[in-house]
Design a protein around this motif. Structure first.
Motif, PDB file in Angstrom:
ATOM      1  N   TYR A  81       0.826  -1.198   0.000  1.00  0.00           N
ATOM      2  CA  TYR A  81       0.000   0.000   0.000  1.00  0.00           C
ATOM      3  C   TYR A  81       0.868   1.258   0.000  1.00  0.00           C
ATOM      4  O   TYR A  81       0.591   2.210  -0.736  1.00  0.00           O
ATOM      5  N   ALA A  82       1.917   1.247   0.799  1.00  0.00           N
ATOM      6  CA  ALA A  82       2.817   2.411   0.856  1.00  0.00           C
ATOM      7  C   ALA A  82       3.499   2.640  -0.489  1.00  0.00           C
ATOM      8  O   ALA A  82       3.585   3.781  -0.962  1.00  0.00           O
ATOM      9  N   VAL A  83       3.968   1.566  -1.111  1.00  0.00           N
ATOM     10  CA  VAL A  83       4.608   1.691  -2.424  1.00  0.00           C
ATOM     11  C   VAL A  83       3.605   2.218  -3.443  1.00  0.00           C
ATOM     12  O   VAL A  83       3.909   3.117  -4.232  1.00  0.00           O
ATOM     13  N   PHE A  84       2.402   1.675  -3.432  1.00  0.00           N
ATOM     14  CA  PHE A  84       1.358   2.128  -4.357  1.00  0.00           C
ATOM     15  C   PHE A  84       1.052   3.606  -4.130  1.00  0.00           C
ATOM     16  O   PHE A  84       0.950   4.373  -5.081  1.00  0.00           O
ATOM     17  N   PHE A  85       0.901   3.997  -2.869  1.00  0.00           N
ATOM     18  CA  PHE A  85       0.578   5.381  -2.553  1.00  0.00           C
ATOM     19  C   PHE A  85       1.655   6.331  -3.056  1.00  0.00           C
ATOM     20  O   PHE A  85       1.366   7.320  -3.721  1.00  0.00           O
ATOM     21  N   PHE A  86       2.905   6.021  -2.747  1.00  0.00           N
ATOM     22  CA  PHE A  86       3.986   6.918  -3.159  1.00  0.00           C
ATOM     23  C   PHE A  86       4.241   6.876  -4.662  1.00  0.00           C
ATOM     24  O   PHE A  86       4.653   7.870  -5.242  1.00  0.00           O
ATOM     25  N   GLY A  90       1.589   9.836  -4.753  1.00  0.00           N
ATOM     26  CA  GLY A  90       2.599  10.705  -4.163  1.00  0.00           C
ATOM     27  C   GLY A  90       2.783  12.005  -4.916  1.00  0.00           C
ATOM     28  O   GLY A  90       2.908  13.070  -4.315  1.00  0.00           O
ATOM     29  N   ASP A  91       2.805  11.944  -6.258  1.00  0.00           N
ATOM     30  CA  ASP A  91       2.983  13.161  -7.049  1.00  0.00           C
ATOM     31  C   ASP A  91       1.832  14.133  -6.846  1.00  0.00           C
ATOM     32  O   ASP A  91       2.042  15.328  -6.645  1.00  0.00           O
ATOM     33  N   ALA A  92       0.608  13.614  -6.877  1.00  0.00           N
ATOM     34  CA  ALA A  92      -0.556  14.478  -6.685  1.00  0.00           C
ATOM     35  C   ALA A  92      -0.556  15.078  -5.275  1.00  0.00           C
ATOM     36  O   ALA A  92      -0.879  16.255  -5.092  1.00  0.00           O
ATOM     37  N   PHE A  93      -0.169  14.283  -4.316  1.00  0.00           N
ATOM     38  CA  PHE A  93      -0.112  14.761  -2.941  1.00  0.00           C
ATOM     39  C   PHE A  93       0.917  15.870  -2.806  1.00  0.00           C
ATOM     40  O   PHE A  93       0.663  16.900  -2.181  1.00  0.00           O
ATOM     41  N   MET A  94       2.090  15.682  -3.391  1.00  0.00           N
ATOM     42  CA  MET A  94       3.143  16.694  -3.303  1.00  0.00           C
ATOM     43  C   MET A  94       2.752  17.979  -4.029  1.00  0.00           C
ATOM     44  O   MET A  94       3.045  19.079  -3.553  1.00  0.00           O
TER      45      MET A  94
END
Length: 108
Positions: A81-86, A90-94
């Motif tokens: 899940y962490a790998v998928f999220f980042f 991750g780009d959209a979050f940043m």
């Protein structure tokens, strides 16, 4: 012959039922696999009391195997899940974080 089995059973200690770890793995990790572990853990004492020491040992081993599998699969899922999220979010979050920081700086 029956007295011999009773005497041998009294000399043997019951195998660990792994019930505590089964319950912990069910609550914290993976419910279906933890439930399987609880079922095997609950069989250990009853099989030992019935004189089936080999069956009690097998149930103990199965209970331990299933709670370990539950915990390992849960860790793999969390890492996945962490790998998928980042990797994907991750780009959209940043980008959103950067916009919010710029907005906060422009308000000051």
């Amino acid at each position: 012959m029956e007295n011999l089995n009773v005497e041998n059973q009294e000399m043997q200690t019951p195998p660990s039922n792994h019930l505590a770890m089964s319950i912990i793995s069910t609550i914290l990790c993976c419910n279906p696999l933890g439930i399987v572990s609880i079922v095997y853990a609950s069989q250990v004492n009853s099989k030992f009391q019935a004189g089936d020491y080999a069956g009690a040992q097998k149930a103990s081993k199965n209970a331990k195997t299933w709670w370990i599998v539950a915990i390992v699969l849960s860790f793999i899922a969390v890492i996945g899940y962490a790998v998928f999220f980042f990797a994907f979010a991750g780009d959209a979050f940043m980008e959103e974080f950067q916009r919010e920081m710029e907005r906060q700086q422009s308000l000051q």
